[in-house]
Scaffold this active site. Structure first.
Site, PDB file in Angstrom:
ATOM      1  N   GLY A 186     107.068  75.277 103.085  1.00  0.00           N
ATOM      2  CA  GLY A 186     108.163  76.168 102.694  1.00  0.00           C
ATOM      3  C   GLY A 186     108.921  76.682 103.908  1.00  0.00           C
ATOM      4  CD1 TRP A 189     113.327  73.240 100.869  1.00  0.00           C
ATOM      5  CD2 TRP A 189     113.924  75.357 101.285  1.00  0.00           C
ATOM      6  NE1 TRP A 189     114.370  73.559 100.027  1.00  0.00           N
ATOM      7  CE2 TRP A 189     114.750  74.843 100.262  1.00  0.00           C
ATOM      8  CE3 TRP A 189     114.110  76.670 101.710  1.00  0.00           C
ATOM      9  CZ2 TRP A 189     115.745  75.605  99.663  1.00  0.00           C
ATOM     10  CZ3 TRP A 189     115.115  77.423 101.113  1.00  0.00           C
ATOM     11  CH2 TRP A 189     115.911  76.896 100.098  1.00  0.00           C
ATOM     12  CG  HIS A 190     113.570  78.813 104.803  1.00  0.00           C
ATOM     13  ND1 HIS A 190     112.366  78.754 104.136  1.00  0.00           N
ATOM     14  CD2 HIS A 190     114.357  79.644 104.073  1.00  0.00           C
ATOM     15  CE1 HIS A 190     112.426  79.516 103.066  1.00  0.00           C
ATOM     16  NE2 HIS A 190     113.617  80.068 102.991  1.00  0.00           N
ATOM     17  N   GLY A 191     114.252  75.238 107.820  1.00  0.00           N
ATOM     18  CA  GLY A 191     114.792  74.691 109.063  1.00  0.00           C
ATOM     19  C   GLY A 191     113.723  73.936 109.833  1.00  0.00           C
TER      20      GLY A 191
END
Length: 260
Positions: A186, A189-191
């Site tokens: 997760g 997923w943001h970077g």
């Protein structure tokens, strides 16, 4: 997720044009909320309808989201948060701490603001998108935080990562490992950067510890202990936000050092 949902029988298998419309549905295309095929495709098959109450709610969501994003989040970022995180050595401990609090407000205003606008825009066209935030900083534990923060991402991670990994069905230690791995992914997923991995690892470790002591410690539904738990959870979330926002690890360490 569309392929998996069709395989599981949770979404209708449509033609290629319907699939293209699903993945390019512009209100939520860029930033969310994450809409499942089973939620959107059936709505595309019936004539969209706009009730009078929906129109008022849609404009309310658009206005509230716009204020959150442009008045609150963008103003905090440009005039305070960005300046401190770009050069934390120039500021004192209290100013740095306030910048961390400011970023917690900023990122909530960003994420929930564009989600509100996407939901409102979809509603104006007769489509109902799922809610995405539910007062996350009122959470009294990290588990509760993820039931309130970015709801469509939380459910996506649970349904397509945590449960396929085994969830809590394969023993206690496997459950802890699944929680950690889900949150690490997760974070990615943001970077694609290690600081996002650290952010995900902090949340994964926190969720695992809470699961470990779930049968021993029970949080009260109200009262002073509830407020103390909310305060502690908020500051743990803010610790993670430091790594999420800082441009690199030395800057994150300097921010923590200034606060200390």
């Amino acid at each position: 997720s569309y392929v998996v949902d069709v395989f599981r029988g949770e979404a209708p298998a449509r033609g290629y044009l319907d699939f293209c419309l699903f993945v390019s549905f512009f209100p939520q295309l860029v930033a969310g909320p994450i809409v499942r095929a089973g939620d959107l495709l059936p709505q595309l098959r019936r004539p969209p309808r706009l009730e009078p109450d929906d129109q008022g709610r849609a404009f309310r969501l658009l206005m509230v989201g716009l204020v959150k994003k442009t008045v609150l989040a963008d103003y905090l970022a440009a005039n305070f948060v960005d300046r401190v995180f770009e050069a934390p050595g120039r500021y004192g401990g209290l100013e740095t701490l306030l910048a961390v609090y400011g970023y917690a407000v900023q990122i909530y205003g960003d994420f929930s603001g564009y989600s509100d606008m996407a939901i409102g825009l979809g509603l104006l066209m007769g489509f109902r998108l799922p809610p995405n935030f539910a007062s996350p900083y009122r959470a009294a534990s990290l588990t509760e935080f993820w039931r309130r923060w970015h709801l469509t991402l939380s459910s996506w991670l649970k349904d397509y990562l945590y449960i396929p990994l085994g969830g809590n069905r394969k023993g206690r230690w496997r459950t802890y490992a699944n929680l950690m791995l889900t949150m690490l992914l997760g974070g990615l997923w943001h970077g694609a950067a290690w600081r996002f991995v650290v952010w995900g690892g902090l949340h994964g470790a926190g969720l695992a510890v809470e699961r470990m002591f779930r049968g021993v410690v029970r949080l009260p539904a109200r009262g002073p202990l509830r407020w103390l738990a909310m305060l502690g959870t908020f500051h743990l979330v803010c610790l993670g936000w430091i790594f999420f926002r800082a441009p690199d690890f030395p800057a994150a360490a300097e921010v923590i050092g200034r606060i200390a």
